[in-house]
Structure formats: C-alpha cells, structure tokens
Design a protein around this motif. Structure first.
Motif, PDB file in Angstrom:
ATOM      1  N   UNK A 219      86.779  95.745  29.076  1.00 11.71           N
ATOM      2  CA  UNK A 219      85.573  94.909  28.584  1.00 11.71           C
ATOM      3  C   UNK A 219      85.450  95.079  27.071  1.00 11.71           C
ATOM      4  N   UNK A 220      85.689  96.408  26.581  1.00  7.66           N
ATOM      5  CA  UNK A 220      85.634  96.985  25.370  1.00  7.66           C
ATOM      6  C   UNK A 220      86.466  96.113  24.366  1.00  7.66           C
ATOM      7  N   UNK A 221      87.600  95.399  24.619  1.00  8.10           N
ATOM      8  CA  UNK A 221      88.526  94.829  24.037  1.00  8.10           C
ATOM      9  C   UNK A 221      87.844  93.300  23.548  1.00  8.10           C
ATOM     10  N   UNK A 222      86.913  92.892  24.563  1.00  5.05           N
ATOM     11  CA  UNK A 222      86.485  91.588  24.185  1.00  5.05           C
ATOM     12  C   UNK A 222      85.863  91.327  22.800  1.00  5.05           C
ATOM     13  N   UNK A 223      86.262  90.431  22.061  1.00  9.46           N
ATOM     14  CA  UNK A 223      85.805  90.427  20.640  1.00  9.46           C
ATOM     15  C   UNK A 223      84.257  90.145  20.606  1.00  9.46           C
ATOM     16  N   UNK A 224      83.833  89.894  19.181  1.00  9.62           N
ATOM     17  CA  UNK A 224      82.408  89.617  19.067  1.00  9.62           C
ATOM     18  C   UNK A 224      82.355  88.365  19.587  1.00  9.62           C
ATOM     19  N   UNK A 225      80.838  87.813  19.593  1.00 13.11           N
ATOM     20  CA  UNK A 225      80.563  86.606  20.027  1.00 13.11           C
ATOM     21  C   UNK A 225      81.496  85.460  19.131  1.00 13.11           C
ATOM     22  N   UNK A 226      81.948  84.453  19.654  1.00 12.12           N
ATOM     23  CA  UNK A 226      82.468  83.434  18.919  1.00 12.12           C
ATOM     24  C   UNK A 226      81.500  82.587  18.134  1.00 12.12           C
ATOM     25  N   UNK A 227      81.937  81.903  16.796  1.00 13.63           N
ATOM     26  CA  UNK A 227      81.065  81.121  15.968  1.00 13.63           C
ATOM     27  C   UNK A 227      80.049  80.332  16.819  1.00 13.63           C
ATOM     28  N   UNK A 228      78.822  80.266  16.345  1.00 13.56           N
ATOM     29  CA  UNK A 228      77.708  79.440  17.197  1.00 13.56           C
ATOM     30  C   UNK A 228      77.899  77.892  16.656  1.00 13.56           C
ATOM     31  N   UNK A 229      78.713  77.809  15.632  1.00 16.04           N
ATOM     32  CA  UNK A 229      79.179  76.356  15.077  1.00 16.04           C
ATOM     33  C   UNK A 229      79.829  75.505  16.339  1.00 16.04           C
ATOM     34  N   UNK A 230      78.956  74.428  16.575  1.00 18.70           N
ATOM     35  CA  UNK A 230      79.296  73.468  17.707  1.00 18.70           C
ATOM     36  C   UNK A 230      78.792  74.050  18.893  1.00 18.70           C
ATOM     37  N   UNK A 231      78.158  74.923  19.239  1.00 22.12           N
ATOM     38  CA  UNK A 231      77.591  75.437  20.395  1.00 22.12           C
ATOM     39  C   UNK A 231      76.339  74.515  20.444  1.00 22.12           C
ATOM     40  N   UNK A 232      76.153  74.436  21.872  1.00 23.21           N
ATOM     41  CA  UNK A 232      74.786  73.617  22.093  1.00 23.21           C
ATOM     42  C   UNK A 232      73.674  74.231  21.881  1.00 23.21           C
ATOM     43  N   UNK A 233      72.755  73.714  21.269  1.00 18.67           N
ATOM     44  CA  UNK A 233      71.356  74.215  21.149  1.00 18.67           C
ATOM     45  C   UNK A 233      70.281  73.203  21.668  1.00 18.67           C
ATOM     46  N   UNK A 234      69.520  73.627  22.609  1.00 17.32           N
ATOM     47  CA  UNK A 234      68.527  72.822  23.304  1.00 17.32           C
ATOM     48  C   UNK A 234      67.098  73.817  23.654  1.00 17.32           C
ATOM     49  N   UNK A 235      66.244  73.483  24.241  1.00 21.14           N
ATOM     50  CA  UNK A 235      65.193  73.951  24.476  1.00 21.14           C
ATOM     51  C   UNK A 235      65.405  75.399  25.573  1.00 21.14           C
ATOM     52  N   UNK A 236      66.465  75.302  26.147  1.00 19.11           N
ATOM     53  CA  UNK A 236      66.821  76.508  27.037  1.00 19.11           C
ATOM     54  C   UNK A 236      67.456  77.539  26.430  1.00 19.11           C
ATOM     55  N   UNK A 237      67.961  77.189  25.077  1.00 16.17           N
ATOM     56  CA  UNK A 237      68.593  78.274  24.383  1.00 16.17           C
ATOM     57  C   UNK A 237      69.315  77.793  22.942  1.00 16.17           C
ATOM     58  N   UNK A 238      69.403  78.717  21.961  1.00 11.21           N
ATOM     59  CA  UNK A 238      69.591  78.310  20.659  1.00 11.21           C
ATOM     60  C   UNK A 238      71.451  78.354  20.655  1.00 11.21           C
TER      61      UNK A 238
END
Ligand SMILES: Cc1cc2nc3c(=O)[nH]c(=O)nc-3n(C[C@H](O)[C@H](O)[C@H](O)COP(=O)(O)OP(=O)(O)OC[C@H]3O[C@@H](n4cnc5c(N)ncnc54)[C@H](O)[C@@H]3O)c2cc1C
Ligand code: FES
Ligand code: FES
Lengths: 258, 161
Positions: A219-238
């Motif tokens: 689990x420690x090897x998992x990188x930091x979160x991917x870029x938020x560019x192109x991720x879905x943004x809606x009323x349920x979550x940015x």
C-alpha cells in the motif's frame, strides 16, 4: 415508453439476424434499458431479448480460466465466479437488480460508474462477441462508448483467474453505483489497476500505480493521487475528491490482497 | 399485441399485452392483482417486488413478455391456504413492521426471497438484502425485527423505534 415489438430468439445466430433490422436493440436484463425506454431516451422498434439463449448462460472455471456467459446475471457471477469478481457482482445494486441484470448488458452499456469495466481492465479480460474477441484494453472507448459494432452481441467474457485481486467500491449512497471503484489484480502479466467512476473518459488503467506496484506490491508504494484533470466533477464529488479516492481505494485494495 | 401465459400464485393466467407492457402493469391491470405496488417506476423503491421462477425481481423493470411461461408469485399468494397470514406477514403485524403499508408487499416478497436462501440471517444480512426496498414510514427497525422474528430468532436485542 414508446411501443416496440418483442422477440426472444433461442440462439445467438437468430438474435444476430433479428438485430439486423433497423432500430432493433438487444435486451439483456433490462435493468438499464427499461428505465431508459421509460424516459424515452431510446425508441427501438424491436427489442430482441437475449434471455432465452442457452449458449450465453453459465459461469465456469476450468484450468485457471474463468468463462462467463454474456447472459449471466450478476447473481450468477456472485455465486460462481472466482472470489474477487464474485464479491464485485454481489455488491451491484440490490438483490432484485442482480437477479435480472447481466454482465453483457453492463459491458455493452459501459456506464462511467459501472463496476465491471474496472475489473475487465484489471483482469485483462477478453470480451467475446458473436463476431470476434476483443481485449479489454481495446474494448472501452469512453463514457458509454465501446468497440461493439451495431447489432454485435457480447456472448461471453474470458478471464485468466488472477493470483490475487480485490475491488474497492466507494458507493454513491443514493444510486449505489460506484462514486469511484478500483479493481487491483495480480496477473501473469503483472499488476493491473482498473478504475471506474472517476474519469470523464470512462474506466481506465492507472498505469503509474501499476508500475510502482510491480516494483513493490504494498500500500505504501501506491503513488500520490493522479491528476484531477479530466476527472468527473458533479454534485456528488469534485474532480480532486475523485482523484484522491482513486489513490485511497487503490491502497485499500492492495492492502486487502496483502 | 401478443398473448402471454404464466402461472401466477399457482393459477394459469393469460392475457394480451403490448411489447412495452410491464409485468407490474400486467399483474395490476390485466389480472387485477393490485397488491403489487408501483412506488417509483424507476427501479429504485422495491414496492413492486414479486418472484419470477423463485427469484425476487422488480416487476416494474421487467416486461410482461419476458415472464411468458414463468412461474410468478405475488403478495396475493402469500397467505396460508386457510386465509390466515403466513409467518412473515404475521411477524410484520406483530412487530409493527408497517405503518402506511405501501412498501409492505415488496418488503414481504423480498423477505421471503431472503429467508428461502438464508433461513437464519443476521441483522446486518437483513439490512443488506433490503437495500433495494425503500420504506418512508417505519425507519426500518421494525421491518428488520419482523424478519428476524419470522426466521425464528430472538429479537429482544433489536432496538424498537
Ligand atoms: C437500482 C440499480 C442499481 C444499480 N447499481 C449498479 C452498481 O452498483 N454497479 C453497476 O455496475 N451497475 C449497477 N446497475 C446497473 C445494472 O448493473 C444493469 O444490470 C446493467 O448496467 C445493465 O445490464 P442489463 O443486463 O440489465 O442490460 P440492459 O438494460 O438489458 O441493456 C443495457 C444495454 O446493453 C445492451 N445489451 C444488453 N445485453 C447485451 C449483450 N449481451 N450484448 C450486446 N449488447 C447488450 C442493450 O441493448 C442496452 O443498450 C444498477 C441498476 C439499478 C436499476
Ligand atoms: S416501483 Fe418498481 S422499484 Fe419502485
Ligand atoms: S410502511 Fe409506509 S412506506 Fe413503508
């Protein structure tokens, strides 16, 4: 709902012939299509039910290969598939939805928040149709877009049973679909990470995490979160929230595989 | 129009339906079995749950034509042969598992499907199984309690609302 004719062929060949008619559409379990028809978002002149086709039924494991009929219901996958995929299927919607909805219907629909696409990518599945075999990497082509041609039927799915795998679903509490879902699999080709619910491009493989996990599976090897560019943004979550969830759920899945 | 024939609560039932006729509509309008309720008509609430070939389905999200030849069970067929309430129904009454009663047919049919597969479910398993059955009155506690009681388990530890 506009009216339509209803046909229920008993072989794939008959279904393919019935779907050759203009405006004919396949009906799997109807758990997406019937609500869509009620909203008049689709108006086929004919529905061709695949439920009577025996050759599209069944879930079996032989020689390390899991074979699932395109007409297998989520409940059947939950009962008979290898454990990580069974667990995914057992958590789709509710029992009544799982008794009707099929894997073929879910993959053909390719809802950006559907569970199966992430698993198919992570497990390097082969999508089998009446005409050909399609690798999962080539099959998903963006939200609600797939490699299927008009009238092409998913007759089954083939998967090499992984050494270890786990699906983590962060549920959107009202719809019970995945707000974000991550499927991590240790396969003969290495670690693969499939993500659903997050990207505007639909399900995708998080290749940075795959590379890191091939180096060290922890689990420690998992990188930091991917870029938020192109991720879905809606009323349920940015978009940023979803990107964050991708990393968190990947860590949880890796930890669960151990 | 085409004809469908199915077994409903043990009796043969036929009728002419359009392609788009829903099973819920066929049961309610052709067969006058209005115990199957339609709460949302969008596959969310579970008021319309019936059994088709022994499995719980949302009858608002299945075509009547898809049930051609099937064995269908609805709330009207749940009582005992002498007309008395069956175990699940009686438990709903005894434990106040209903208030307005709108969701109850679907709750009872879902409960019956659960207990067929899992005769002694835990409280958590009951809550999980009822994920697709919405109740706007009871707050669920007494429904869970009724199902626990119907499965012959001690319900004293479950909070009453
Ligand atoms: C309340 C509710 C909750 C849900 N929650 C989830 C969830 O948590 N996760 C999730 O992943 N899904 C969820 N779903 C969706 C569910 O999994 C559907 O069953 C699925 O998306 C569609 O499968 P189906 O067999 O019902 O297809 P249908 O609704 O019959 O068809 C969907 C589309 O696929 C086409 N199609 C169907 N079968 C085939 C085939 N074999 N080959 C080619 N094309 C085909 C149809 O023409 C149509 O375009 C939920 C649905 C509901 C109603
Ligand atoms: S009326 Fe069928 S689910 Fe609500
Ligand atoms: S008792 Fe009123 S909705 Fe459940």
């Amino acid at each position: 709902m506009y009216n339509f004719e209803f046909e229920q062929p008993s072989t794939v060949a008959e279904a393919v012939a019935a779907l050759a008619d203009e405006d004919a559409q396949a009906l799997g379990g109807g758990q997406t299509l019937i609500p869509t028809l009620k909203q008049r978002l689709a108006s086929p002149s004919k529905l061709v039910s695949l439920a009577g086709i025996a050759e599209m039924k069944g879930v079996s494991i032989a020689d390390g290969v899991l074979t699932i009929g395109g007409g297998a219901t989520h409940a059947e996958v939950a009962a008979d598939a290898c454990a990580p995929l069974a667990a995914l299927a057992a958590n789709i919607g509710d029992p009544a939805v799982r008794n009707r909805g099929t894997i073929g219907g879910s993959l053909a629909n390719n809802d950006p928040a559907a569970c199966y696409p992430s698993a198919m990518l992570a497990l390097n599945a082969t999508i089998v149709t009446n005409a050909r075999e399609i690798a999962a990497d080539d099959y998903f082509q963006g939200m609600f877009e797939t490699a299927l041609d008009e009238g092409e039927i998913i007759t089954g799915v083939r998967i090499n049973v992984p050494d270890g795998a786990n699906y983590q679903k962060f549920e959107q509490p009202a719809s019970r679909f995945a707000l974000v879902g991550v499927f991590v699999a240790k396969t003969a080709e290495g670690v693969r990470v499939g993500v659903t619910g997050a990207s505007e491009e639909g399900a995708f493989r998080w290749t940075e995490a795959e590379a890191a996990l091939n180096g060290s599976f922890s689990a420690d090897a998992v990188p930091a979160a991917p870029s938020a560019d192109g991720m879905i943004s809606d009323l349920h979550g940015t978009a940023a929230y979803r990107a964050h969830l991708v990393a968190v759920l990947t860590k949880r899945a890796v930890a669960a595989i151990g | 129009m085409s004809q469908v024939t199915m077994t409903v609560n043990g009796k043969t039932a036929s009728g002419d339906v359009e392609g788009r006729t829903l099973l819920s509509q066929f049961l309610r309008e052709n067969l006058n079995l209005t115990g199957t309720h339609v709460g949302c008509d969008t596959s969310q609430c579970g008021a319309c749950v019936v059994h088709v070939n022994g499995e719980a389905v949302k009858s608002c999200t299945m075509l009547a034509a898809e049930a051609d030849g099937a064995d269908v069970a609805t709330i009207e067929g749940q009582a005992n042969a002498d007309g008395s309430l069956n175990t699940i129904q009686q438990a709903f009454q005894d434990h106040h598992g209903l208030q307005c009663g709108f969701c109850t047919p679907g709750m009872v049919m879902s409960a019956a499907a659960l207990l067929k597969d899992n005769p002694k479910p835990s409280e958590a398993e009951i809550r999980d199984y009822l994920e697709g059955n919405i109740c706007r009155c009871t707050g669920y506690h007494n429904i869970v309690k009724a199902i626990m009681a119907a499965s012959g388990q001690d319900v004293s530890a479950i909070a009453a609302e």
